[in-house]
Design a protein around this motif. Sequence first.
Motif, mmCIF file in Angstrom:
data_model
loop_
_atom_site.group_PDB
_atom_site.id
_atom_site.type_symbol
_atom_site.label_atom_id
_atom_site.label_comp_id
_atom_site.label_asym_id
_atom_site.label_seq_id
_atom_site.Cartn_x
_atom_site.Cartn_y
_atom_site.Cartn_z
ATOM 1 N N ALA A 238 0.820 -1.212 0.000
ATOM 2 C CA ALA A 238 0.000 0.000 0.000
ATOM 3 C C ALA A 238 0.860 1.270 0.000
ATOM 4 C CB ALA A 238 -0.928 -0.013 1.217
ATOM 5 N N ILE A 239 1.987 1.221 0.711
ATOM 6 C CA ILE A 239 2.836 2.422 0.810
ATOM 7 C C ILE A 239 3.527 2.693 -0.530
ATOM 8 C CG2 ILE A 239 4.830 3.439 1.991
ATOM 9 C CD1 ILE A 239 4.052 1.601 4.426
ATOM 10 N N ILE A 240 4.007 1.632 -1.164
ATOM 11 C CA ILE A 240 4.653 1.798 -2.478
ATOM 12 C C ILE A 240 3.654 2.413 -3.464
ATOM 13 C CG2 ILE A 240 5.607 0.529 -4.448
ATOM 14 C CD1 ILE A 240 6.802 -1.462 -2.379
ATOM 15 N N GLN A 241 2.420 1.934 -3.424
ATOM 16 C CA GLN A 241 1.409 2.489 -4.339
ATOM 17 C C GLN A 241 1.037 3.921 -3.980
ATOM 18 O OE1 GLN A 241 -1.762 -0.445 -4.782
ATOM 19 N NE2 GLN A 241 -0.778 -0.970 -6.728
ATOM 20 N N ALA A 242 0.983 4.224 -2.689
ATOM 21 C CA ALA A 242 0.673 5.605 -2.289
ATOM 22 C C ALA A 242 1.741 6.568 -2.808
ATOM 23 C CB ALA A 242 0.550 5.704 -0.768
ATOM 24 N N GLN A 243 2.953 6.063 -3.047
ATOM 25 C CA GLN A 243 4.024 6.879 -3.648
ATOM 26 C C GLN A 243 3.916 6.941 -5.179
ATOM 27 O OE1 GLN A 243 4.972 8.584 -0.823
ATOM 28 N NE2 GLN A 243 6.982 8.651 -1.799
ATOM 29 N N GLY A 244 2.930 6.254 -5.737
ATOM 30 C CA GLY A 244 2.694 6.364 -7.185
ATOM 31 C C GLY A 244 3.304 5.257 -8.013
ATOM 32 N N PHE A 245 3.867 4.243 -7.345
ATOM 33 C CA PHE A 245 4.522 3.139 -8.054
ATOM 34 C C PHE A 245 3.598 1.925 -8.171
ATOM 35 C CE2 PHE A 245 8.537 5.090 -6.275
ATOM 36 C CZ PHE A 245 9.165 5.334 -7.485
ATOM 37 N N LEU A 246 3.888 1.064 -9.126
ATOM 38 C CA LEU A 246 3.238 -0.255 -9.236
ATOM 39 C C LEU A 246 1.728 -0.111 -9.346
ATOM 40 C CD1 LEU A 246 5.235 -2.312 -6.544
ATOM 41 C CD2 LEU A 246 5.482 -2.474 -9.013
ATOM 42 N N LEU A 247 1.275 0.917 -10.070
ATOM 43 C CA LEU A 247 -0.171 1.154 -10.147
ATOM 44 C C LEU A 247 -0.869 0.152 -11.056
ATOM 45 C CD1 LEU A 247 -0.437 5.044 -10.050
ATOM 46 C CD2 LEU A 247 -0.268 3.396 -8.183
ATOM 47 N N ASP A 248 -0.094 -0.716 -11.739
ATOM 48 C CA ASP A 248 -0.730 -1.795 -12.498
ATOM 49 C C ASP A 248 -1.054 -3.001 -11.600
ATOM 50 O OD1 ASP A 248 2.001 -2.157 -12.299
ATOM 51 O OD2 ASP A 248 2.346 -2.465 -14.423
#
Lengths: 256, 256
Positions: A238-248
Motif C-alpha cells: 500500500a505504501i509503495i502504491q501511495a508513492q505512485g509506483f506499481l499502479l498496475d
Amino acid sequence: MSDLNTTLALLTHHKTIRQFKPQPIATDIIEKLIATAQHTATSNFCQNYSIISVTDSAKKRAIAAISGQDYVANNGHLLIMIADQQRNQQLALAEHEPDKLLHSTDKFLAAVFDTVLVTQSLVVAAESIGIGSVILGSVLNDAQQMIQLLELPPLTFPLLGLALGYPEQDPSEKPRLPERAVHFTNHYPRKPVALTNYNQQVQAYYQNRRQTPRTTNYQQHIAQSISQELGNRADLAAIIQAQGFLLDFKTDREDH
Amino acid sequence: MSDLNTTLALLTHHKTIRQFKPQPIATDIIEKLIATAQHTATSNFCQNYSIISVTDSAKKRAIAAISGQDYVANNGHLLIMIADQQRNQQLALAEHEPDKLLHSTDKFLAAVFDTVLVTQSLVVAAESIGIGSVILGSVLNDAQQMIQLLELPPLTFPLLGLALGYPEQDPSEKPRLPERAVHFTNHYPRKPVALTNYNQQVQAYYQNRRQTPRTTNYQQHIAQSISQELGNRADLAAIIQAQGFLLDFKTDREDH
C-alpha cells in the motif's frame, strides 16, 4: 586466476561491519565515493536513484528506532538509497511527455535495479579505502515514517539504508552456499540441491563465532527468517502504491 | 583521496560493453567470478538469488530475440540472474515452517535486492580481469517466455541478464548527473535541481560519439525513454504474481 587481484580479493573477503569507530567520514570522502558509484551502469541511462545523507542527529536516531539497530545511529556516515522516478517525472513534464509509464511495474523495477546496483558499488568503493558498511533492509520496517522523515515526494521510495564507518570489529566470514546450489546451466534444477554439508558448515560458523553463538544450521536459519511477523512491512504494498509506483497492481488497502 | 586506488579507478571508468570478441570465457573463470560475487552481502543472510548460465545456442538465440539485441547471442558468456525464494521455500518446508511470508512484497524485494547486489559484484569482478559486460533489463521484454525457456519454478523470477565477454569496442564514457542532482542532505529537495549544463554535456556526448550520433539532450532522452509502448512488459505484474510473488497486491489480470 590462481592469484586474486586487488579487487577480487576485496570482494572475496567482504564482511558486513556493524560496529564502527565514532570517527565521522569526511565529507569529501563521501562525495568521492558517491561520484565513483555514479559511474555504475543504470537502466537505459536513466539514473533512477537518489541518495540522502542523514547528518541530522534526531533524524538518525529516528531511523535507528525504525531499524531497531543501534549501528544505524552509531556509524561514520548514514546514507538512505532512494528509488527515484520523481526526477524523471519533472524532466518528462518539461518535455510535455505524459508520465504514465513511470507508474508501471517496469519502471519501479528499473528504479530498484539502479538503486541497488549503486548501493553495491558504494559498498565496494568504501571497502577499497578501509571503510566498512552494513546495508539496511530494516529501513522498510516503517517505510511510511521514512518517507515523512526524508520528505520524499511521489515517485520516490526509501529502499535501503547504508551505514558506513571505520570498522571497530573484525567478524569471521560467513560461509556461502556451495556454487552448485546457486549456479545452474540452461535451466533451473528439477530437484532441490542437497545442502547437508552446508547446513553443517553454517552450524559450525554460528557455534564458533564470538558474538551471540548459537546452534542454528542454514535450513533452520531460513525457516526462522520467515517465521516472524511482518509488522508494518505488511503495509509495503500500500505504501509503495501511495508513492505512485506499481499502479498496475491493485490492493485491498487503497483506503489506508 | 586525490589518487584513485585500483578498485576506485575500475569503478570510475566503468563502461558498458556491447561488442565482444567471439572467444568464450573459460568455465573456471565463470565459476571464479560467481564464487567471488557470492560473498556479496545478502538480505538477512538468506542468499535469495540464483544464476543460470545459458550455454545452449538455441536458448541463447531465443533470449536474444526476446531482448532484441544481437549481443545477447554474441558474447563470451551469458548469465541470467534469478530472484529466488524457491530454494528457501524447500528449506522451510523441510523444517515444517509455513511459507506465507515468501509470497509477500517484503520477500520479493529482498530477493530483488540480493540478485541485483550480486549482479553488480559480478560486473566489478569481471572488469577487474578485463572482461566487459552489459546488464540486460531487456530479458523482461517477455518474462513469461524466459520462465518457460529456463524452466523456472514458482517463487523464482528472471530479473536481469548479464552478457560477459572480452571487449571488441572501447566506447566513450557517458557523463553522469552532477552529484548535487542525486545526493541530498537530510531531506529530498523541495524544488527540482536545474540540469541546464548537464543537458548540454549529454547532448555533446551523443553528438560526438562514434556509433549512432544524435542531438538528444538528457531531458529529451528521459522523455523518449518513457514515450515507448510497454509491449509485453505491461504484463509484468500478472507474471510476477503467477510466479507466487507480491500476492499482497491484487491485479485485474488474475484470470490470465
